[in-house]
Design an enzyme around this catalytic site. Structure first.
Site, PDB file in Angstrom:
ATOM      1  N   GLY A  71       0.816  -1.207   0.000  1.00  0.00           N
ATOM      2  CA  GLY A  71       0.000   0.000   0.000  1.00  0.00           C
ATOM      3  C   GLY A  71       0.852   1.260   0.000  1.00  0.00           C
ATOM      4  O   GLY A  71       0.586   2.199  -0.756  1.00  0.00           O
ATOM      5  N   HIS A 201      -1.851  -7.538   2.035  1.00  0.00           N
ATOM      6  CA  HIS A 201      -1.929  -8.223   3.338  1.00  0.00           C
ATOM      7  C   HIS A 201      -3.121  -7.789   4.173  1.00  0.00           C
ATOM      8  O   HIS A 201      -3.347  -8.333   5.259  1.00  0.00           O
ATOM      9  CB  HIS A 201      -0.624  -8.040   4.129  1.00  0.00           C
ATOM     10  CG  HIS A 201      -0.404  -6.656   4.653  1.00  0.00           C
ATOM     11  ND1 HIS A 201      -0.547  -6.348   5.973  1.00  0.00           N
ATOM     12  CD2 HIS A 201      -0.055  -5.510   4.031  1.00  0.00           C
ATOM     13  CE1 HIS A 201      -0.278  -5.061   6.148  1.00  0.00           C
ATOM     14  NE2 HIS A 201       0.024  -4.533   4.987  1.00  0.00           N
ATOM     15  N   THR A 237      12.090  -6.596 -12.320  1.00  0.00           N
ATOM     16  CA  THR A 237      11.436  -7.874 -12.645  1.00  0.00           C
ATOM     17  C   THR A 237      10.319  -8.152 -11.653  1.00  0.00           C
ATOM     18  O   THR A 237      10.530  -8.102 -10.434  1.00  0.00           O
ATOM     19  CB  THR A 237      12.480  -9.010 -12.614  1.00  0.00           C
ATOM     20  OG1 THR A 237      13.506  -8.688 -13.556  1.00  0.00           O
ATOM     21  CG2 THR A 237      11.856 -10.352 -12.964  1.00  0.00           C
ATOM     22  N   CYS A 322       2.558   5.881  21.035  1.00  0.00           N
ATOM     23  CA  CYS A 322       3.636   6.290  21.922  1.00  0.00           C
ATOM     24  C   CYS A 322       4.584   7.226  21.173  1.00  0.00           C
ATOM     25  O   CYS A 322       5.117   6.864  20.126  1.00  0.00           O
ATOM     26  CB  CYS A 322       4.387   5.065  22.400  1.00  0.00           C
ATOM     27  SG  CYS A 322       5.489   5.435  23.747  1.00  0.00           S
TER      28      CYS A 322
HETATM   29  C1  PLP Z   1      -5.378   3.017   5.230  1.00  0.00           C
HETATM   30  C2  PLP Z   1      -4.005   2.464   4.993  1.00  0.00           C
HETATM   31  N1  PLP Z   1      -3.265   2.954   3.997  1.00  0.00           N
HETATM   32  C3  PLP Z   1      -2.040   2.497   3.733  1.00  0.00           C
HETATM   33  C4  PLP Z   1      -1.473   1.493   4.462  1.00  0.00           C
HETATM   34  C5  PLP Z   1      -0.085   1.050   4.153  1.00  0.00           C
HETATM   35  O1  PLP Z   1      -0.039  -0.259   3.656  1.00  0.00           O
HETATM   36  P1  PLP Z   1       1.310  -1.102   3.730  1.00  0.00           P
HETATM   37  O2  PLP Z   1       1.708  -1.174   5.160  1.00  0.00           O
HETATM   38  O3  PLP Z   1       0.950  -2.415   3.136  1.00  0.00           O
HETATM   39  O4  PLP Z   1       2.320  -0.396   2.930  1.00  0.00           O
HETATM   40  C6  PLP Z   1      -2.204   0.935   5.530  1.00  0.00           C
HETATM   41  C7  PLP Z   1      -1.610  -0.107   6.385  1.00  0.00           C
HETATM   42  O5  PLP Z   1      -1.687  -0.034   7.601  1.00  0.00           O
HETATM   43  C8  PLP Z   1      -3.505   1.434   5.795  1.00  0.00           C
HETATM   44  O6  PLP Z   1      -4.253   0.960   6.796  1.00  0.00           O
END
Ligand code: PLP
Length: 391
Positions: A71, A201, A237, A322
């Site tokens: 992400g 994930h 790749t 924290c």
């Molecule tokens: C709303 C949101 N955006 C982006 C991410 C980032 O994804 P990643 O940790 O797989 O890079 C997360 C992961 O916690 C998320 O909850």
């Protein structure tokens, strides 16, 4: 002690169908998908099948899907890619105050390169007002980036309305769908977005893979330069193994029917907490526009981490973080203007496809025991300014 996992917004286990799809690429099929011979051809075919599966979950064309490492990379590619491509046209980006750090930190980085970023506020439920975009757009605006659903409180943002405003003004719209894929519908043409990022994930694929949807013709400077993989938008790749996993997870994600059961469980959970704790428990997030699996609740007067530390065997999250040895209200709850006395006592429970009613019952019982044992310190009993470490 039975271990119970209620942290599916943090990460999910790999679904058996995803693991099965990956197996041949762990054990035998190893060719480079760019090689045009007996070893490369099946790898290329699998990569393109996976791309089509991702596209099917988004209702887009396969060539609009770019595989990424997750992400965060997809978000970085969307924001930096558009900024680097369009900085001759404008430097203004609009986002919200409750975005994931992958967006906020990228915006801060771009500010260092001359971007002007507007961070729009949200209401007490975590929803942004679509009209605030019409007011914020200037002749320099090149991109709007708004998360589809918030990771902490599950609030779903009015992306379709924002999409109409963005299109009317000729501004590109990116949505961070890391939390929404597999939980609610994510068809890009219904949402009206030009860019959408996802993280495997969060919906039963392994960590380390994600994708960015980029509508055909969207200007996007690559972050990684090299050969012309991914239509020249991300060199290197491709991991066929991980792409195949993402494709299988997207196929699973297209079936939203299991989410009806998850929503009922989540609502049963909330009713049980209300029954047990009455007005000593508060719901955070939008009561209506909310992910079906997410329950963020607060026990006013307590610290979420103190409760969680006593909730043996339960994997969940808190609404505080924290910083420099102090427990502080999360930026999301802060932006929602949640009273610190409430927000500091926040716990996020996020359910998944494997969650059962028995597990919910056990967690409610354990919560009851934690409070009846009287071992959770009240915030007033703590020296408010003394540094505390999260455990
Ligand atoms: C709303 C949101 N955006 C982006 C991410 C980032 O994804 P990643 O940790 O797989 O890079 C997360 C992961 O916690 C998320 O909850």
């Amino acid at each position: 002690m039975r271990e119970i996992y209620l942290d599916y917004n943090a990460s999910t286990p790999i679904d058996p169908s995803v693991a099965n799809a990956m197996r041949p690429f762990l054990e035998s099929t190893f060719g480079n998908p760019s090689s045009s011979h007996w070893a490369g051809n099946p790898a290329k075919a699998a990569l393109e099948r996976a791309r089509a599966e991702v596209a099917a979950a988004l209702g887009c064309a396969a060539d609009e899907v770019i595989f990424t490492s997750g992400g965060s990379e997809a978000i970085n590619l969307a924001l930096k890619g558009v900024f680097f491509s369009l900085k001759g046209k404008g430097n203004h980006i609009i986002t919200t105050a409750i975005e994931h750090p992958a967006t906020i930190t990228t915006c801060k980085f771009l500010e260092g390169l001359g971007a002007e970023v507007t961070y729009l506020p949200v209401d007490q439920h975590g929803r942004v007002d679509p009209d605030s975009f019409s007011r914020a757009i200037t002749s320099k605006t090149i991109l709007i980036s708004v998360m589809h659903a918030n990771n902490e409180v599950g609030t779903i943002e009015p992306i379709e309305e924002i999409g109409r405003i963005a299109r009317h003004h000729g501004v590109l719209l990116h949505t961070d769908a890391a939390q929404s894929v597999g939980k609610i519908a994510t068809a890009v043409n219904v949402l009206g977005v030009d860019l959408l990022s996802m993280a495997g994930h969060k919906f039963y694929a392994p960590k380390g893979v994600g994708a960015l949807y980029a509508r055909r013709g969207t200007p996007l400077e690559p972050l990684i330069h090299g050969a012309d993989h991914e239509h020249g938008r991300r060199a290197g790749t491709e991991s066929v193994l991980l792409a195949v996993a993402l494709g299988a997870a997207c196929t699973l994600a297209r079936d939203l029917a299991p989410m009806d059961r998850v929503r009922r469980l989540r609502d049963d959970f909330w009713r049980a907490l209300q029954h047990q704790f009455g007005n000593h428990v508060v719901l955070n997030g939008d009561p209506e526009h909310r992910l079906p699996n997410t329950l963020n609740v607060a026990f006013p007067g307590y610290v979420g981490a103190d409760i969680l530390a006593r909730l043996d065997g339960v994997a969940a999250s808190t609404g505080s973080a924290c910083h420099s040895g102090r427990v502080e209200l999360s930026p999301v709850l802060k932006a929602m203007d949640v009273d610190p006395d409430v927000g500091m006592g926040a716990l996020r429970f996020s359910l998944g496809r494997a969650t059962t009613i028995e597990e919910i019952g056990i967690v409610v019982d354990r919560l009851k025991n934690v409070f009846t044992a009287g071992s959770v310190p009240r915030r007033d009993d703590l020296a408010r300014d003394s540094p505390r470490r999260m455990n």
